[in-house]
Write a protein that holds these residues in place. Structure first.
Motif, mmCIF file in Angstrom:
data_model
loop_
_atom_site.group_PDB
_atom_site.id
_atom_site.type_symbol
_atom_site.label_atom_id
_atom_site.label_comp_id
_atom_site.label_asym_id
_atom_site.label_seq_id
_atom_site.Cartn_x
_atom_site.Cartn_y
_atom_site.Cartn_z
ATOM 1 N N PRO A 1 0.845 -1.199 0.000
ATOM 2 C CA PRO A 1 0.000 0.000 0.000
ATOM 3 C C PRO A 1 0.880 1.248 0.000
ATOM 4 N N PRO A 2 0.387 2.358 -0.564
ATOM 5 C CA PRO A 2 1.187 3.588 -0.547
ATOM 6 C C PRO A 2 1.410 4.057 0.889
ATOM 7 N N PRO A 3 2.514 4.743 1.134
ATOM 8 C CA PRO A 3 2.779 5.216 2.498
ATOM 9 C C PRO A 3 1.707 6.194 2.952
ATOM 10 N N THR A 4 1.475 6.231 4.256
ATOM 11 C CA THR A 4 0.506 7.158 4.806
ATOM 12 C C THR A 4 0.897 8.597 4.466
ATOM 13 N N PRO A 5 -0.078 9.440 4.111
ATOM 14 C CA PRO A 5 0.248 10.838 3.800
ATOM 15 C C PRO A 5 0.948 11.565 4.940
ATOM 16 N N TRP A 6 0.733 11.088 6.178
ATOM 17 C CA TRP A 6 1.394 11.735 7.320
ATOM 18 C C TRP A 6 2.909 11.580 7.248
ATOM 19 N N MET B 1 -1.631 16.473 -5.803
ATOM 20 C CA MET B 1 -2.877 16.100 -6.483
ATOM 21 C C MET B 1 -2.783 14.722 -7.133
ATOM 22 N N LEU B 2 -1.575 14.325 -7.559
ATOM 23 C CA LEU B 2 -1.403 13.028 -8.196
ATOM 24 C C LEU B 2 -1.344 11.887 -7.178
ATOM 25 N N ALA B 3 -0.771 12.148 -6.024
ATOM 26 C CA ALA B 3 -0.501 11.083 -5.059
ATOM 27 C C ALA B 3 -1.692 10.755 -4.165
ATOM 28 N N LEU B 4 -2.705 11.649 -4.135
ATOM 29 C CA LEU B 4 -3.831 11.446 -3.229
ATOM 30 C C LEU B 4 -5.145 11.463 -3.997
ATOM 31 N N ALA C 1 13.435 11.214 -0.969
ATOM 32 C CA ALA C 1 13.807 10.166 -1.923
ATOM 33 C C ALA C 1 13.314 8.803 -1.442
ATOM 34 N N TRP C 2 13.203 8.657 -0.123
ATOM 35 C CA TRP C 2 12.703 7.406 0.454
ATOM 36 C C TRP C 2 11.210 7.471 0.774
ATOM 37 N N ALA C 3 10.735 8.615 1.305
ATOM 38 C CA ALA C 3 9.400 8.679 1.896
ATOM 39 C C ALA C 3 8.282 8.942 0.903
ATOM 40 N N LEU C 4 8.557 9.626 -0.200
ATOM 41 C CA LEU C 4 7.476 9.972 -1.130
ATOM 42 C C LEU C 4 6.940 8.717 -1.823
ATOM 43 N N PRO C 5 5.630 8.630 -1.997
ATOM 44 C CA PRO C 5 5.072 7.494 -2.753
ATOM 45 C C PRO C 5 5.430 7.602 -4.233
ATOM 46 N N ARG C 6 5.121 6.549 -4.958
ATOM 47 C CA ARG C 6 5.388 6.515 -6.401
ATOM 48 C C ARG C 6 4.073 6.290 -7.154
ATOM 49 N N PRO C 7 3.236 7.345 -7.243
ATOM 50 C CA PRO C 7 1.938 7.162 -7.908
ATOM 51 C C PRO C 7 2.096 6.851 -9.388
ATOM 52 N N ALA C 8 1.243 5.967 -9.878
ATOM 53 C CA ALA C 8 1.316 5.569 -11.295
ATOM 54 C C ALA C 8 1.041 6.750 -12.217
ATOM 55 N N ALA C 9 0.259 7.713 -11.735
ATOM 56 C CA ALA C 9 -0.090 8.868 -12.581
ATOM 57 C C ALA C 9 1.043 9.870 -12.705
ATOM 58 N N ASP C 10 2.120 9.679 -11.943
ATOM 59 C CA ASP C 10 3.229 10.635 -11.976
ATOM 60 C C ASP C 10 4.187 10.269 -13.108
ATOM 61 N N HIS C 11 3.935 10.839 -14.268
ATOM 62 C CA HIS C 11 4.788 10.592 -15.427
ATOM 63 C C HIS C 11 4.805 11.837 -16.292
#
Length: 438
Positions: free
Chosen positions: A6-11, A127-130, A203-213
């Motif tokens: 699961p993606p990391p918590t936004p917190w 906006m992309l990650a959430l 570099a470690w904590a940010l999620p990797r949303p599929a829409a981020d391209h």
């Protein structure tokens, strides 16, 4: 089969991302003013050169689409935070030199450019990650940590600079610039380390949303880009819109550049003669807390009554407290408590009244029916004109103060609110806009 994580918590990343977005802006807009004043730069030069640093925020809508075209927003964030760390280290290295003003300004320009671009990437990534529902839930968290960055910068770091200057030369810390060269170099070195660490963290904590391209490149994109800009300037009442965006803060744009020099200048020069640490407490801490509370109350009032019914009360609340600076310049009180209370009142009114400006920008960006497909780009254009409205009046503010003195300048600051009232009288606001249903 490998389980999907699961993606990391936004917190884990939203608080640090927006603290990191707010801090460079505070460094460029406020910390630079305090620093140059401590180093003996004249008010005329301070207002001129620091107002020019607004330019990257003025023109950022012009290169914002490049963040979409060239790579992922996650990568932009990590790289730009590292660049911010390098730029802050460059300021620290330039401060001890004999030509510190030119060199630090050059690096601060790089810092401002990187910060404005980082704003675009961070807001786009959010906006992309959430999902939309989560975006709304974390708007308050974003704002809170952005405000905390203001308190840390305008309050904590200013207090730290004053304390370091006192330790490196207690006798000359108030009057000699030499101690402040060392003190501010230490502050910027600390900031540089913080941003390098922040880059590594994200570099470690940010999620990797599929829409981020990266967006597809080609002529159609640039044609659409031109149409988006053209649609903004073809909208109804564009002259009234631009007048409001440029003039609503006409007086504040000038007062803002001289507030800190006024607090630091000796009483013999018409100032209040506060130590740097006290300025950090009164203006950078009490003032920012009051600004935040005023903004929260303003948002609640608009949500209850709508922008059309609250515009004039908000406008008055923003501009009438300018009389506080007239009173401070006239009587020159010396107590930190009294000065803090006065600045808190002025900043509370500013935060309360500024809500009208922010809601108006949302209305303009959303279009008459709120269904504008280009609202993100149009809101970015509104913020560009907002920055232009702050930059241009600030350019001459220092020269004007040197001619009029602080008393005359703050009286002028009250007179300069008149264009804001004229612009507000001309705007057209959709009935009920901004009011919550029910």
């Amino acid at each position: 089969m490998t389980p999907v994580r699961p993606p990391p918590t936004p917190w884990r990343w939203i608080p640090t991302l927006y603290f990191g977005e707010g801090l460079p802006y505070v460094v460029v807009m406020t910390l630079a003013v305090v620093m140059y004043k401590n180093l003996g730069v004249s008010n005329t030069e301070i207002a001129l050169v620091t107002s020019g640093l607004y330019l990257p925020w003025v023109v950022k809508p012009l290169w914002g689409p490049l963040v979409d075209l060239l790579g992922r927003k996650r990568r932009w964030i990590v790289v730009l935070q590292f660049v911010l760390g390098l730029a802050l280290a460059g300021v620290a290295l330039a401060l001890p030199g004999p030509h510190f003003l030119g060199w630090t300004l050059a690096v601060l320009w790089l810092l401002a450019l990187a910060s404005a671009t980082h704003d675009i990437a961070a807001d786009g990534f959010y906006m992309l990650a959430l999902p939309e529902r989560t975006q709304a839930a974390f708007v308050g968290v974003r704002s809170t940590f952005y405000r905390l960055a203001m308190i840390a910068g305008q309050g904590g770091l200013v207090v730290l600079a004053g304390a370091l200057a006192a330790r490196t030369g207690a006798a000359g810390a108030r009057d000699g610039a030499g101690d402040f060269h060392t003190a501010w170099a230490g502050v910027f070195a600390l900031l540089a380390l913080f941003f390098v660490g922040l880059s590594a963290w994200h570099a470690w904590a940010l999620p990797r949303p599929a829409a981020d391209h990266a967006a597809p490149r080609g002529a159609p994109f640039w044609a659409d880009f031109g149409r988006v800009f053209g649609a903004f300037f073809r909208q109804r009442d564009i002259v009234r819109v631009l007048a409001f965006l440029l003039l609503y803060r006409f007086a504040e744009a000038q007062l803002l550049k001289l507030a800190v020099p006024f607090l630091l200048d000796p009483r013999s020069a018409g100032g209040l003669g506060l130590p740097t640490q006290d300025v950090g407490i009164a203006y950078g801490t009490v003032g920012v807390v009051a600004l935040t509370l005023g903004g929260l109350l303003g948002g609640w009032v608009v949500a209850r009554l709508g922008l059309a019914r609250t515009l004039w009360p908000l406008l008055l609340a923003m501009h009438l407290p300018n009389l506080v600076f007239v009173a401070l310049a006239w009587w020159q009180p010396g107590g930190l408590g009294l000065v803090s209370a006065a600045l808190g009142l002025e900043q509370f009114g500013y935060g309360f009244g500024f809500t009208a400006y922010m809601v108006y920008m949302l209305m303009v960006a959303g279009g008459p029916a709120g269904d504008n497909p280009h609202k993100t780009a149009h809101y970015a254009l509104c913020t560009g004109f907002m920055a232009l409205g702050m930059m241009l009046p600030g350019l001459w503010a220092g020269w004007l103060q040197s001619v009029l003195g602080y008393r005359g300048f703050f009286v002028w600051g009250c007179i300069a609110t008149l264009p804001s009232f004229v612009a507000a009288a001309l705007v057209r606001i959709a009935p009920g806009y901004g009011r919550k249903a029910g």
